[in-house]
Design a protein around this motif. Sequence first.
Motif, short mmCIF file in Angstrom:
data_model
loop_
_atom_site.label_atom_id
_atom_site.label_comp_id
_atom_site.label_asym_id
_atom_site.label_seq_id
_atom_site.Cartn_x
_atom_site.Cartn_y
_atom_site.Cartn_z
N PHE A 1 0.81 -1.22 0.00
CA PHE A 1 0.00 0.00 0.00
C PHE A 1 0.84 1.27 0.00
O PHE A 1 0.29 2.38 -0.04
N LYS A 2 2.17 1.11 0.04
CA LYS A 2 3.03 2.29 0.05
C LYS A 2 4.33 1.99 -0.69
O LYS A 2 4.92 0.93 -0.49
N LEU A 3 4.75 2.93 -1.55
CA LEU A 3 6.01 2.80 -2.26
C LEU A 3 6.84 4.07 -2.07
O LEU A 3 6.31 5.18 -2.15
N ARG A 4 8.14 3.88 -1.85
CA ARG A 4 9.05 5.00 -1.74
C ARG A 4 10.36 4.66 -2.44
O ARG A 4 10.86 3.53 -2.34
N GLU A 5 10.90 5.65 -3.15
CA GLU A 5 12.23 5.50 -3.74
C GLU A 5 13.27 6.03 -2.77
O GLU A 5 13.01 7.01 -2.05
N PRO A 6 14.45 5.43 -2.72
CA PRO A 6 15.50 5.97 -1.85
C PRO A 6 15.92 7.36 -2.31
O PRO A 6 15.92 7.67 -3.49
N ARG A 7 16.27 8.18 -1.35
CA ARG A 7 16.73 9.52 -1.67
C ARG A 7 18.10 9.46 -2.35
O ARG A 7 18.90 8.58 -2.06
N ASN A 8 18.34 10.40 -3.23
CA ASN A 8 19.65 10.49 -3.89
C ASN A 8 20.20 11.90 -3.76
O ASN A 8 19.59 12.78 -3.15
N GLU A 9 21.37 12.11 -4.33
CA GLU A 9 22.02 13.42 -4.20
C GLU A 9 21.19 14.54 -4.79
O GLU A 9 21.15 15.66 -4.27
N LYS A 10 20.50 14.24 -5.89
CA LYS A 10 19.66 15.28 -6.51
C LYS A 10 18.52 15.66 -5.59
O LYS A 10 18.18 16.85 -5.44
N ASN A 11 17.89 14.65 -4.95
CA ASN A 11 16.80 14.93 -4.02
C ASN A 11 17.28 15.83 -2.88
O ASN A 11 16.57 16.75 -2.44
N ASN A 12 18.47 15.55 -2.40
CA ASN A 12 19.00 16.27 -1.23
C ASN A 12 19.61 17.63 -1.58
O ASN A 12 19.80 18.46 -0.69
N SER A 13 19.92 17.84 -2.86
CA SER A 13 20.65 19.07 -3.25
C SER A 13 19.82 20.33 -3.06
O SER A 13 20.37 21.43 -2.96
N ILE A 14 18.50 20.20 -3.02
CA ILE A 14 17.65 21.38 -2.86
C ILE A 14 17.59 21.84 -1.41
O ILE A 14 17.03 22.90 -1.11
N TYR A 15 18.13 21.04 -0.49
CA TYR A 15 18.08 21.40 0.93
C TYR A 15 19.32 22.22 1.31
O TYR A 15 20.44 21.75 1.15
N LYS A 16 19.08 23.44 1.77
CA LYS A 16 20.16 24.35 2.18
C LYS A 16 19.88 24.83 3.61
O LYS A 16 18.85 24.51 4.19
N ASN A 17 20.80 25.64 4.14
CA ASN A 17 20.59 26.19 5.48
C ASN A 17 21.05 27.65 5.51
O ASN A 17 22.03 28.01 6.18
#
Length: 633
Positions: A255-271
Amino acid sequence: MREKIEKNENLDILSDKLELLKSHFPQCFTREGQLDFKKLEAELSQEIDIVKEGFSLNWLGKSYAKVIANLETETVISPDETHNSLDGNKDSQNVYIKGDNLDVLKHLVNAYTEKVKMIYIDPPYNTGSDNFAYQDNFNFTPNQLANLADVDIEEAVRILEFTDRNSSSHSAWLTFMYPRLFIARELLSDDGLIFISIDDNEVSQLKLLCDEVFGEENFVAQIAWEKRFTRNNDAKLFSTVIDYVVIYRKSDALFKLREPRNEKNNSIYKNPDNDSRGSWTSVSFVSQRTKNERPNLSYDIKNPISGETITHPVNAWKYSEKVFKELESDNRLYWGANGENKYPRLKRFLSELDEDGVVPINLWNYKETGTIDDGTKVVDRLIGKDVFEYPKPVSLILRMIKLAVKQNDIIMDFFSGSATTAHAVLQANSEDNGNRKFLCVQLPEVTKEKSVARNLGYKDITQIGIERIKKASTEIKEETKAEIDYGFKVFETKAISDEVSENDLSKMLTFNGILVSDNTILNQFGKETVLTTWMLEDGYPLTVNYEEIDLGIGYIAYRAENTLYLLDGEFTIEENLKSLIEKVEKEAKEFIINKIVLFGYSFSTEIIASLQDNMKHLRNGRSSADIHVEVRY
């Protein structure tokens, strides 16, 4: 010579389904064993709504497809003893099978039902050619097919005509695919997925076919895969740059599917504001709903940097004023470094995201998933340039594996081709030290005369696939040093010969229900093949190793877990039966068996009766022993 097949004699394609219904609804059957549909409908209508009419897919050959899905296979499974005995292969859990996948699927049902977590197939695309490698022709007469499929003679003749000529019609393609998908569904675990590559020619028909086989409610996605990124300027109308991957699940246990996170997914996160909670991205605080639709979410807010009071002219906010104040107090709203944002944005922290990964999308671009050219380059490098046309890239299958499969699951591909799926499984295991197993099946389709593959010594496609797995294993091992299962066992289907003259009928015997010549079975196939075929029938996977059991004076029996197989006829009551009884009684903790299978033609009636009587005595005398003796032909 083939036995005559009659509707009410040796073949009952509905027997298993009827038995299942009978076990749950015995009140819906007549004294003669016939199903009363009105009674069944009355029973079911108390619990569920019954649809009288609905949309369905029909084609010429559908009834024929259902018949062949339920026919018994006329082949055996034979191991490659030399290959399988090598150190790297003898304990491997990976399997490669050479043979028609319809036969192989039928062999695998007992041992692999609900054991396969993921199936990927890249079936032949219906490109308009009548030169089709898979030929599901069972040599029925029109009368036989009419009786078996419950169709009239005219339709039976039309079905046999297009199967004889290996037609490229939609009906022929669906007839080819239906029985394979029908059996494949049985192999999938309840939370399993099937991925099917397809192009524009049959994607619409495939979707409807899968709705029928897997259930419309189990459709998951139809992915557009960017198989190339350059256009073909020779195309007359459109240049095709995508194929599709149609995905179905076995049941709603998934009932649930998720793809593992990759560098592209994480690249939008800044501080940018040095928040102590780490990197974040932001989403709008403005709702898509209007003020009129959500008046309780419309209120004035103040920009804490500029001091300006803000309201949206049209839309409401996403959250109530109370929640807004909580978010503001917790420093979860961002107005820009200098307060320049007109409206606040809500922080989403990388550290607080779903650990399972990201929601998958149904567009897979070439940069993330690879192209046909990428697949070709790998095959060219490993086994020779231009040996195999249009192989799928490892990255495509690897993405499916990471989406659907855990570290210890079975991945099956019964159109294995150049063995990209096997390669992808090895690659996935090397990345996380997993123990995924591949189960690949490929028809030994002969390579073309004077082709590059033939010139390099590859007589059929299975040789290409096997060589590719070996080369990929070596390459991955050298590059990663990962300690995983790099080996694989090889098996192949072999046809049971039934070519005998009328004069030899008195010498005929049956093996797995097929009429064969006397004294040829063990001689023709050997003990290994008979054992492998029977072990599969008894529910043991192909990776289970059996042990030889000495029953005295040189008589060898064969044990697979709790089943003992007796093949040779040189079995004596005085020595061998006595030894067997002693083992059951004295080695109760180590020698636990619950079934003995005899090769019936090797044993006399007296020995069979003695074995059955003695095992029955042991079963009654000792509660821990429950041994069934089965005579098999």
